[in-house]
Design a protein around this motif. Structure first.
Motif, PDB file in Angstrom:
ATOM      1  N   ARG A  67      70.387   6.066  79.640  1.00 28.87           N
ATOM      2  CA  ARG A  67      69.578   7.283  79.744  1.00 28.87           C
ATOM      3  C   ARG A  67      68.537   7.338  78.613  1.00 28.87           C
ATOM      4  N   THR A  68      68.962   7.032  77.402  1.00 27.84           N
ATOM      5  CA  THR A  68      68.040   7.040  76.258  1.00 27.84           C
ATOM      6  C   THR A  68      66.936   6.011  76.452  1.00 27.84           C
ATOM      7  N   GLU A  71      64.397   7.418  78.837  1.00 28.71           N
ATOM      8  CA  GLU A  71      63.629   8.503  78.232  1.00 28.71           C
ATOM      9  C   GLU A  71      62.614   7.994  77.210  1.00 28.71           C
ATOM     10  N   ARG A  72      63.020   7.034  76.390  1.00 33.26           N
ATOM     11  CA  ARG A  72      62.160   6.538  75.302  1.00 33.26           C
ATOM     12  C   ARG A  72      61.358   5.295  75.683  1.00 33.26           C
ATOM     13  N   ALA A 146      71.568   6.152  68.906  1.00 33.39           N
ATOM     14  CA  ALA A 146      71.357   6.669  70.264  1.00 33.39           C
ATOM     15  C   ALA A 146      72.594   6.460  71.137  1.00 33.39           C
TER      16      ALA A 146
END
Length: 165
Positions: A67-68, A71-72, A146
């Motif tokens: 997920r991180t 997003e990034r 993260a």
């Protein structure tokens, strides 16, 4: 096509497997299918590394890094791989793929993969990689944070690090 089904299997298994720390060992049970075979009728040497990608997918999903990453806009890059083949996997053999982060430094992440059958290591690989994002290389401290990991890297065998240089 078989790889797509395996990806779906790994994604479903990861959802049911629960969250894990980035330093824990992940396990995925798989089978050697006829399209994995080479002319000697055992798993093709290139297929081992392709299947090991699935172990890293499981790791990303179960640590929450997936997920991180999305997003990034981070993405993983493999810089070096070293594999040793110990025993053959034949058509329809089941095996377990284990994946574990064995350590990191400021730039590189080191991962061990093993394919095991009936308590025997069929193949073992070490991977050196990093993550890239819009700003360039992602510092390993940011990556492990993260994933929710606190603390230092596990101590790594210097021979493994040197073999991937």
């Amino acid at each position: 096509m078989n790889l797509v089904f395996r990806m779906i299997q790994v994604m479903l298994t990861a959802m049911l497997g629960g969250r894990m720390d980035v330093t824990e060992e992940g396990r995925v049970r798989l089978r050697c299918w006829p399209n994995d075979l080479d002319i000697n009728l055992h798993m093709n040497n290139g297929r081992y590394l392709t299947i090991m990608d699935l172990g890293r997918l499981d790791l990303l999903l179960r640590t929450g890094l997936w997920r991180t990453m999305r997003e990034r806009k981070w993405y993983p890059v493999v810089a070096a791989e070293k594999i040793a083949f110990r025993r053959s996997l034949n058509a329809f053999d089941t095996f377990e793929l284990t994946t574990q982060v064995i350590g990191w430094d400021e730039k590189w992440l080191y991962i061990e993969h093993r394919m095991e059958r009936d308590g025997n290591v069929m193949a073992q690989a070490f991977i050196k990689g990093l993550f890239l994002g819009p700003e360039g290389k992602v510092p390993m401290a940011d990556l492990v944070a993260a994933a929710g990991h606190e603390g230092p890297s596990p101590e790594m065998d210097p021979k493994v690090v040197e073999s991937l240089s």
